[in-house]
Write a protein that holds these residues in place. Structure first.
Motif, PDB file in Angstrom:
ATOM      1  N   VAL A  44      -9.128  24.887 -14.104  1.00 53.38           N
ATOM      2  CA  VAL A  44      -9.916  26.041 -14.591  1.00 53.38           C
ATOM      3  C   VAL A  44      -9.503  26.423 -15.715  1.00 53.38           C
ATOM      4  O   VAL A  44      -8.109  26.687 -16.289  1.00 53.38           O
ATOM      5  CB  VAL A  44      -9.783  27.277 -13.391  1.00 53.38           C
ATOM      6  CG1 VAL A  44     -10.625  28.636 -13.897  1.00 53.38           C
ATOM      7  CG2 VAL A  44     -10.486  26.730 -12.199  1.00 53.38           C
ATOM      8  N   ASN A  45     -10.399  26.907 -16.698  1.00 53.97           N
ATOM      9  CA  ASN A  45      -9.872  27.345 -18.061  1.00 53.97           C
ATOM     10  C   ASN A  45      -8.906  28.588 -18.066  1.00 53.97           C
ATOM     11  O   ASN A  45      -8.875  29.366 -17.263  1.00 53.97           O
ATOM     12  CB  ASN A  45     -11.195  27.822 -18.513  1.00 53.97           C
ATOM     13  CG  ASN A  45     -10.977  28.616 -19.954  1.00 53.97           C
ATOM     14  OD1 ASN A  45     -10.509  29.579 -20.214  1.00 53.97           O
ATOM     15  ND2 ASN A  45     -11.778  27.972 -21.087  1.00 53.97           N
ATOM     16  N   LEU A  48     -10.059  32.444 -18.250  1.00 54.30           N
ATOM     17  CA  LEU A  48     -10.460  32.869 -16.804  1.00 54.30           C
ATOM     18  C   LEU A  48      -9.067  32.989 -15.879  1.00 54.30           C
ATOM     19  O   LEU A  48      -9.244  33.960 -15.259  1.00 54.30           O
ATOM     20  CB  LEU A  48     -11.478  31.652 -16.356  1.00 54.30           C
ATOM     21  CG  LEU A  48     -12.581  31.350 -17.126  1.00 54.30           C
ATOM     22  CD1 LEU A  48     -13.501  30.407 -16.423  1.00 54.30           C
ATOM     23  CD2 LEU A  48     -13.590  32.689 -17.185  1.00 54.30           C
ATOM     24  N   LEU A  86     -15.277  34.356 -10.327  1.00 58.41           N
ATOM     25  CA  LEU A  86     -15.198  33.267 -11.335  1.00 58.41           C
ATOM     26  C   LEU A  86     -16.424  32.358 -11.388  1.00 58.41           C
ATOM     27  O   LEU A  86     -17.015  31.681 -12.148  1.00 58.41           O
ATOM     28  CB  LEU A  86     -14.136  32.227 -10.612  1.00 58.41           C
ATOM     29  CG  LEU A  86     -12.587  32.391 -11.259  1.00 58.41           C
ATOM     30  CD1 LEU A  86     -11.961  31.171 -10.517  1.00 58.41           C
ATOM     31  CD2 LEU A  86     -12.827  32.478 -12.710  1.00 58.41           C
ATOM     32  N   GLN A 227     -11.762  19.291 -18.064  1.00 61.40           N
ATOM     33  CA  GLN A 227     -11.744  20.517 -18.806  1.00 61.40           C
ATOM     34  C   GLN A 227     -12.882  20.228 -19.925  1.00 61.40           C
ATOM     35  O   GLN A 227     -13.256  20.952 -20.758  1.00 61.40           O
ATOM     36  CB  GLN A 227     -10.257  20.269 -19.663  1.00 61.40           C
ATOM     37  CG  GLN A 227      -9.184  20.479 -18.747  1.00 61.40           C
ATOM     38  CD  GLN A 227      -8.804  22.138 -18.867  1.00 61.40           C
ATOM     39  OE1 GLN A 227      -9.690  22.915 -19.339  1.00 61.40           O
ATOM     40  NE2 GLN A 227      -7.768  22.456 -18.388  1.00 61.40           N
ATOM     41  N   GLU A 230     -16.604  22.484 -20.133  1.00 65.73           N
ATOM     42  CA  GLU A 230     -16.972  23.669 -20.838  1.00 65.73           C
ATOM     43  C   GLU A 230     -17.526  23.321 -22.219  1.00 65.73           C
ATOM     44  O   GLU A 230     -18.695  23.970 -22.394  1.00 65.73           O
ATOM     45  CB  GLU A 230     -15.586  24.420 -21.167  1.00 65.73           C
ATOM     46  CG  GLU A 230     -15.961  25.824 -21.524  1.00 65.73           C
ATOM     47  CD  GLU A 230     -14.876  26.818 -21.577  1.00 65.73           C
ATOM     48  OE1 GLU A 230     -13.640  26.376 -21.243  1.00 65.73           O
ATOM     49  OE2 GLU A 230     -14.752  27.771 -22.295  1.00 65.73           O
ATOM     50  N   SER A 261     -15.544  26.472 -14.772  1.00 68.21           N
ATOM     51  CA  SER A 261     -15.453  27.336 -16.075  1.00 68.21           C
ATOM     52  C   SER A 261     -16.926  27.171 -17.049  1.00 68.21           C
ATOM     53  O   SER A 261     -16.920  28.115 -17.907  1.00 68.21           O
ATOM     54  CB  SER A 261     -14.276  26.787 -16.810  1.00 68.21           C
ATOM     55  OG  SER A 261     -13.416  26.490 -16.177  1.00 68.21           O
TER      56      SER A 261
END
Ligand code: GDP
Length: 296
Positions: A44-45, A48, A86, A227, A230, A261
């Motif tokens: 998760v980013n 965030l 989220l 990742q 996003e 994300s």
């Protein structure tokens, strides 16, 4: 890290805290640290995650709690609500209407699961009483039309495509026009994905969009890409301005956090998740039930 592990770790962190003899600031920070680390391990980013950490701290605010408050309940509820935030972009997804043609165009990289998911979605609507069909606008990948044809035949869904054309926008327009005339209600257009985000792919997507004027464009995102989700979802959003996301391969060893994300980065709701390779492996997505299930 698999999504279920994320849920397990968060649950364990909350239980540890609520069972602690001293439910103080130090114990709360310990729980938050563990939740943060679990979310980071799930891709998760970090922006965030940092926001979630501050929000939990501010909402629980142990110092100023009135004595009657059930701290345990408050902490459980706060963690739950923050996780829902989220995955909830507060945007209403498109709902197809009966009795009129609803054109839905799929976009996403090759291998994301577009063709598989197109059929799953057509079938989903078909079993709910919509007259559904499929159009293959992927003239780039050899075998794309065959794959769609096979899936569609198995699911008994009418389809359209071309083995010879090299003009995806023309094929898409022809297929959509034909099915509009035949009064289909759900017309799903599958597009080419290529391997990378590249100019040709984005030009093609824009041309198809112009040719079929979709009521809804859906981005298909592979949960296993971590990742990269996003950046990928943002690039597609700029070109195709899709209104919904479907995340595929949530059954595998995906962390899923990257895809989560993507929701926040593009303010776009996830509408379904793919949970396997079979036709029925498609689940409706809603933030609250998703988090409930995640936390078991
Ligand atoms: P496309 O190139 O985007 O059209 O992707 P495909 O529909 O051809 O899918 C690529 C691969 O992912 C295929 O082997 C599919 O069976 C598989 N796939 C798609 N969705 C899911 C899913 O939800 N779970 C699993 N395990 N595999 C999936």
């Amino acid at each position: 890290m698999v999504l279920q592990d994320l849920g397990r770790r968060i649950n364990a962190a909350v239980s540890d805290l609520t069972r602690a003899p001293n439910l103080d600031e130090k114990a709360l920070d310990g729980m938050i640290r563990e939740i943060v680390s679990a979310l980071q391990d799930a891709d998760v980013n970090s922006r965030l995650v940092s926001h979630l950490r501050k929000s939990i701290k501010a909402t629980v605010n142990l110092k100023d709690l009135s004595p009657g408050i059930n701290k345990k309940r408050l902490i459980q509820k706060t963690v739950f609500d923050e996780l829902v935030k989220l995955v909830d972009p507060h945007a209403e997804p498109f709902r197809p209407k009966k009795g009129k043609p609803n054109v839905i165009m799929f976009v996403g990289l090759q291998g994301a699961g577009k063709t598989t998911t197109c059929t799953k979605l057509a079938r989903h609507y078909q079993t709910r009483g919509f007259k559904a069909c499929l159009v293959c606008a992927d003239t780039f990948r050899a075998g794309a039309f065959d794959q769609l044809k096979q899936n569609a035949t198995k699911a008994r869904i009418p389809y359209f495509g071309s083995l010879t054309s090299t003009d995806p926008a023309a094929v898409a327009a022809e297929g959509v026009a034909k099915f509009r005339k035949e009064r289909f209600e759900i017309i799903i257009v599958d597009t080419s994905g290529r391997h990378r985000q590249e100019k040709d792919l984005f030009d093609e997507m824009t041309q198809i969009q112009r040719a079929v004027r979709p009521d809804q464009t859906i981005m298909v995102l592979d949960a296993t890409i971590g990742q990269q989700a996003e950046a990928q979802s943002k690039a597609f959003k700029e070109t195709a301005d899709y209104g919904a996301i479907i995340i595929t391969k949530t059954d595998g060893h995906a962390s899923g956090g990257g895809a989560i994300s993507a929701v926040a980065a593009t303010h776009t709701p996830i509408v379904f998740i793919g949970t396997g390779e079979h036709m029925l492996d498609l689940e409706r997505f809603a933030p609250q039930p998703f988090v409930s299930k995640l936390l078991g």
